[in-house]
Design a protein around this motif. Sequence first.
Motif, mmCIF file in Angstrom:
data_model
loop_
_atom_site.group_PDB
_atom_site.id
_atom_site.type_symbol
_atom_site.label_atom_id
_atom_site.label_comp_id
_atom_site.label_asym_id
_atom_site.label_seq_id
_atom_site.Cartn_x
_atom_site.Cartn_y
_atom_site.Cartn_z
ATOM 1 N N VAL A 172 57.463 -8.604 -23.876
ATOM 2 C CA VAL A 172 57.370 -9.444 -25.073
ATOM 3 C C VAL A 172 55.905 -9.641 -25.459
ATOM 4 C CG1 VAL A 172 57.766 -11.761 -25.998
ATOM 5 C CG2 VAL A 172 59.555 -10.627 -24.648
ATOM 6 N N ILE A 173 55.051 -9.922 -24.474
ATOM 7 C CA ILE A 173 53.626 -10.127 -24.740
ATOM 8 C C ILE A 173 53.003 -8.871 -25.347
ATOM 9 C CG2 ILE A 173 51.370 -10.535 -23.667
ATOM 10 C CD1 ILE A 173 52.829 -12.296 -21.597
ATOM 11 N N LEU A 174 53.319 -7.717 -24.763
ATOM 12 C CA LEU A 174 52.788 -6.461 -25.293
ATOM 13 C C LEU A 174 53.276 -6.231 -26.719
ATOM 14 C CD1 LEU A 174 52.610 -3.038 -23.420
ATOM 15 C CD2 LEU A 174 53.090 -3.186 -25.848
ATOM 16 N N GLY A 175 54.566 -6.497 -26.952
ATOM 17 C CA GLY A 175 55.119 -6.298 -28.284
ATOM 18 C C GLY A 175 54.442 -7.159 -29.333
ATOM 19 N N LEU A 176 54.147 -8.405 -28.971
ATOM 20 C CA LEU A 176 53.479 -9.299 -29.914
ATOM 21 C C LEU A 176 52.070 -8.821 -30.241
ATOM 22 C CD1 LEU A 176 54.625 -12.807 -28.576
ATOM 23 C CD2 LEU A 176 55.454 -11.585 -30.599
ATOM 24 N N GLY A 177 51.416 -8.200 -29.268
ATOM 25 C CA GLY A 177 50.058 -7.708 -29.495
ATOM 26 C C GLY A 177 50.006 -6.333 -30.127
ATOM 27 N N GLY A 178 51.106 -5.604 -30.071
ATOM 28 C CA GLY A 178 51.107 -4.219 -30.549
ATOM 29 C C GLY A 178 50.903 -4.080 -32.046
#
Length: 458
Positions: free
Chosen positions: A98-104
């Motif tokens: 989720v964290i990676l997705g938000l930053g992607g």
Amino acid sequence: MERNLKNVLVISFGFLLLFTAYGGLQSLQSSLNSEEGLGVASLSVLYAALILSSMFLPPILIKKLGCKWTIAISMCSYITFTLGNFYASWYTLIPTSVILGLGGAPLWSAKCTYLTIAGTLYAEKAGKNAKDIINQYFGIFFLVFQSSGIWGNLISSLILSQSSTKVEISEEDLKCCGAYNCLTDTTNTTGSEKPSNSLIYTLLGVYTASGVLAVLLVIIFLDQIKSDQAETEKEKLEAASFWSTFLATFRHLKDKRQCLLIPLTMYSGFEQGFLSGDYTKVYVTCALGIQYVGYVMICFAAVNSLCSLLFGKISQFTGRKLLFALATVTNTACMIALLLWKPHPKQLAVFFVFPALWGLADAVWQTQTNGLYGILFEKHKEAAFANYRLWESLGFVIAFGYSTKLQAYIKLYILLSVLALSMVTYGAVEYLEAKSSRGTPIASEKENGGPQSQETHM
């Protein structure tokens, strides 16, 4: 060194280091974390979060922080995903996904915005065509960026090949490989067992260090871009309300061309998701073993990287339509062949032919579609590239979401259908652009002619 080119190279090598880690991990998720479909589930969640991020984060972060710091901060989210893999479970991989997705979404939108503005600025200064410079910058970026797959997968293969647990794959087990694969929870009941924890920790340690270096490179060497256009847009958005910014991505869908590009953009996610989530699992890992995944993906990355540079340069001579046609024919031929082929260890070379051809086609999808967005929506870059990331991510979500539910042949038929639809809608975009180009001088003549100017081309 010319300043704009230096910044393009800094971004390119920053992404190279970051995606050396993430790209290698993504290729391994379906094989390394195969229990209960954890690996592909984490990727599906990741891209679902990327969709949510695409809806509102890119315009907000780019306007508040600027492209440079948006890139740097977003890169940190990718490092958390690598750390989550140290103790892979539903409680570590899902939150870090989720964290990676938000930053992607902010990462990619900021990169695309930066390259587009840099290309426009240089073109104005040098008296050149902005479209050609932007295409060249994207070509340079993808040349360097796509090579991350070479290094990330080389690292994984060299480390994982140290495993002493290699098992001979029987003919009976091979029947479960390929387009008509057996639907099981495990990667395969065949070749290599899961590598030892020490090997996995070594691999993840190298990947973490690579991500940290990427962040430092951007923070230290990348210039914050300045342009009159960027400042004007910043002033306008600073006065805008939160909800106005939140809805910027969706307001952009009022543009008919953006709506017509949705299938093509989603197809980019579908085809990448199939290669990294399905081809690596039901063809490569199933028939050869997990240690071959990296080598096969190196072939994809190497061809992709070289073709990205080539297509970025020759597009000004061939035009994008010819390149899109080449990619369509190549991908279609690969899908038909994959439907017919039964993978076998004795046909080792064939395992590398498919990713090589896939890499050629993907180079077109990446360079030309990114460039197309930058050219068509030059005045609304952030919203346009946020849409690009949103719809591509939806393609990934769907591809990874049904990864453990459908056999490979069904996924290939879905890919073929989406590709066919994409080419129809892309053709409509080209028709609208051609019609608009023909209409411009006519509108100008009408304006000069007086009363007739009321009916101008939109």
